[in-house]
Each structure stands twice: as structure tokens, then as C-alpha cells.
Design a protein around this motif. Sequence first.
Motif, PDB file in Angstrom:
ATOM      1  N   UNK A  60       0.841  -1.177   0.000  1.00  0.00           N
ATOM      2  CA  UNK A  60       0.000   0.000   0.000  1.00  0.00           C
ATOM      3  C   UNK A  60       0.888   1.243   0.000  1.00  0.00           C
ATOM      4  N   UNK A  61       0.381   2.275  -0.666  1.00  0.00           N
ATOM      5  CA  UNK A  61       1.090   3.548  -0.705  1.00  0.00           C
ATOM      6  C   UNK A  61       0.146   4.673  -0.311  1.00  0.00           C
ATOM      7  N   UNK A 117      -6.286  13.057  -2.042  1.00  0.00           N
ATOM      8  CA  UNK A 117      -5.616  14.162  -1.371  1.00  0.00           C
ATOM      9  C   UNK A 117      -4.367  13.663  -0.665  1.00  0.00           C
ATOM     10  N   UNK A 118      -3.528  14.609  -0.270  1.00  0.00           N
ATOM     11  CA  UNK A 118      -2.311  14.272   0.456  1.00  0.00           C
ATOM     12  C   UNK A 118      -2.659  13.504   1.730  1.00  0.00           C
ATOM     13  N   UNK A 119      -1.987  12.395   1.962  1.00  0.00           N
ATOM     14  CA  UNK A 119      -2.214  11.573   3.143  1.00  0.00           C
ATOM     15  C   UNK A 119      -3.174  10.422   2.927  1.00  0.00           C
ATOM     16  N   UNK A 120      -3.949  10.426   1.845  1.00  0.00           N
ATOM     17  CA  UNK A 120      -4.883   9.333   1.580  1.00  0.00           C
ATOM     18  C   UNK A 120      -4.136   8.139   0.984  1.00  0.00           C
ATOM     19  N   UNK A 121      -4.640   6.945   1.260  1.00  0.00           N
ATOM     20  CA  UNK A 121      -4.049   5.733   0.706  1.00  0.00           C
ATOM     21  C   UNK A 121      -4.686   5.404  -0.630  1.00  0.00           C
ATOM     22  N   UNK A 122      -3.847   4.985  -1.559  1.00  0.00           N
ATOM     23  CA  UNK A 122      -4.351   4.509  -2.843  1.00  0.00           C
ATOM     24  C   UNK A 122      -4.786   3.062  -2.681  1.00  0.00           C
ATOM     25  N   UNK A 123      -5.764   2.628  -3.478  1.00  0.00           N
ATOM     26  CA  UNK A 123      -6.152   1.214  -3.418  1.00  0.00           C
ATOM     27  C   UNK A 123      -4.975   0.336  -3.841  1.00  0.00           C
ATOM     28  N   UNK A 124      -5.072  -0.946  -3.583  1.00  0.00           N
ATOM     29  CA  UNK A 124      -3.991  -1.881  -3.890  1.00  0.00           C
ATOM     30  C   UNK A 124      -3.561  -1.762  -5.351  1.00  0.00           C
ATOM     31  N   UNK A 125      -2.251  -1.643  -5.547  1.00  0.00           N
ATOM     32  CA  UNK A 125      -1.659  -1.534  -6.877  1.00  0.00           C
ATOM     33  C   UNK A 125      -0.639  -2.641  -7.052  1.00  0.00           C
ATOM     34  N   UNK A 126      -0.320  -2.987  -8.309  1.00  0.00           N
ATOM     35  CA  UNK A 126       0.777  -3.941  -8.535  1.00  0.00           C
ATOM     36  C   UNK A 126       2.089  -3.372  -7.971  1.00  0.00           C
ATOM     37  N   UNK A 127       2.987  -4.237  -7.538  1.00  0.00           N
ATOM     38  CA  UNK A 127       4.238  -3.824  -6.909  1.00  0.00           C
ATOM     39  C   UNK A 127       5.060  -2.885  -7.785  1.00  0.00           C
ATOM     40  N   UNK A 128       5.096  -3.135  -9.092  1.00  0.00           N
ATOM     41  CA  UNK A 128       5.899  -2.289  -9.977  1.00  0.00           C
ATOM     42  C   UNK A 128       5.319  -0.872 -10.061  1.00  0.00           C
ATOM     43  N   UNK A 129       3.992  -0.740 -10.013  1.00  0.00           N
ATOM     44  CA  UNK A 129       3.372   0.586 -10.022  1.00  0.00           C
ATOM     45  C   UNK A 129       3.658   1.330  -8.715  1.00  0.00           C
ATOM     46  N   UNK A 130       3.574   0.613  -7.586  1.00  0.00           N
ATOM     47  CA  UNK A 130       3.881   1.234  -6.298  1.00  0.00           C
ATOM     48  C   UNK A 130       5.331   1.701  -6.267  1.00  0.00           C
ATOM     49  N   UNK A 131       6.247   0.870  -6.765  1.00  0.00           N
ATOM     50  CA  UNK A 131       7.665   1.228  -6.788  1.00  0.00           C
ATOM     51  C   UNK A 131       7.901   2.467  -7.654  1.00  0.00           C
ATOM     52  N   UNK A 132       7.197   2.557  -8.784  1.00  0.00           N
ATOM     53  CA  UNK A 132       7.347   3.710  -9.670  1.00  0.00           C
ATOM     54  C   UNK A 132       6.857   4.983  -8.989  1.00  0.00           C
ATOM     55  N   UNK A 133       5.690   4.929  -8.335  1.00  0.00           N
ATOM     56  CA  UNK A 133       5.142   6.101  -7.660  1.00  0.00           C
ATOM     57  C   UNK A 133       6.039   6.562  -6.509  1.00  0.00           C
ATOM     58  N   UNK A 134       6.631   5.609  -5.808  1.00  0.00           N
ATOM     59  CA  UNK A 134       7.536   5.949  -4.711  1.00  0.00           C
ATOM     60  C   UNK A 134       8.816   6.577  -5.260  1.00  0.00           C
ATOM     61  N   UNK A 135       9.373   6.001  -6.323  1.00  0.00           N
ATOM     62  CA  UNK A 135      10.616   6.533  -6.899  1.00  0.00           C
ATOM     63  C   UNK A 135      10.426   7.922  -7.508  1.00  0.00           C
ATOM     64  N   UNK A 177       5.825  10.658  -5.696  1.00  0.00           N
ATOM     65  CA  UNK A 177       4.385  10.928  -5.669  1.00  0.00           C
ATOM     66  C   UNK A 177       3.751  10.325  -4.428  1.00  0.00           C
ATOM     67  N   UNK A 178       4.235   9.153  -4.031  1.00  0.00           N
ATOM     68  CA  UNK A 178       3.677   8.429  -2.884  1.00  0.00           C
ATOM     69  C   UNK A 178       4.792   7.959  -1.970  1.00  0.00           C
ATOM     70  N   UNK A 179       4.401   7.590  -0.754  1.00  0.00           N
ATOM     71  CA  UNK A 179       5.316   6.975   0.203  1.00  0.00           C
ATOM     72  C   UNK A 179       4.707   5.653   0.642  1.00  0.00           C
ATOM     73  N   UNK A 180       5.543   4.688   1.003  1.00  0.00           N
ATOM     74  CA  UNK A 180       4.994   3.396   1.436  1.00  0.00           C
ATOM     75  C   UNK A 180       4.294   3.527   2.779  1.00  0.00           C
TER      76      UNK A 180
END
Length: 67
Positions: A1-2, A17-35, A38-41
Motif C-alpha cells: 500500500x502507498x 488528497x495528500x495523506x490518503x491511501x491509494x487502493x492496492x496496486x501492482x508492486x511495480x506501479x507502487x515502486x514507480x510512484x515511490x521513486x 508521488x507516494x510513500x509506502x
Amino acid sequence: MVKVCRESVLHKGKFYKQGEQLPALPEEDEARLISQGICVPVEKGKKPKGEKQTAEDGPNTSMESAQ
């Protein structure tokens, strides 16, 4: 989750909005958003800020403990 760390993010037609969790995403998408910054784990095992305490988590308010 991110969790969103920017002002707002559009995901599948919905703004998050800032601070809200995104719904479950594939691991590669989460890694891209973190890198991209845009998002934090989200740490698993921690309760979200808005979640209410259970009787086990809260303070003991029984009359016996006050005496």
C-alpha cells in the motif's frame, strides 16, 4: 500500500488528497510512484490516524481503578 505525499493525485478518475491511501496496486506501479516522489509506502501494522481505539487500546476508566 502507498500513501499520497503530494497535494493531489488522479488515479482511475478519482482525486486522492495528500495523506490518503491509494487502493492496492501492482508492486511495480507502487515502486514507480515511490521513486517519482508521488507516494510513500505505508507501514503495515500501524493504524491509520482516524481509526478509533478499541477497549483493549484505550485507558482503563473503570471506577475500581480510580480508588
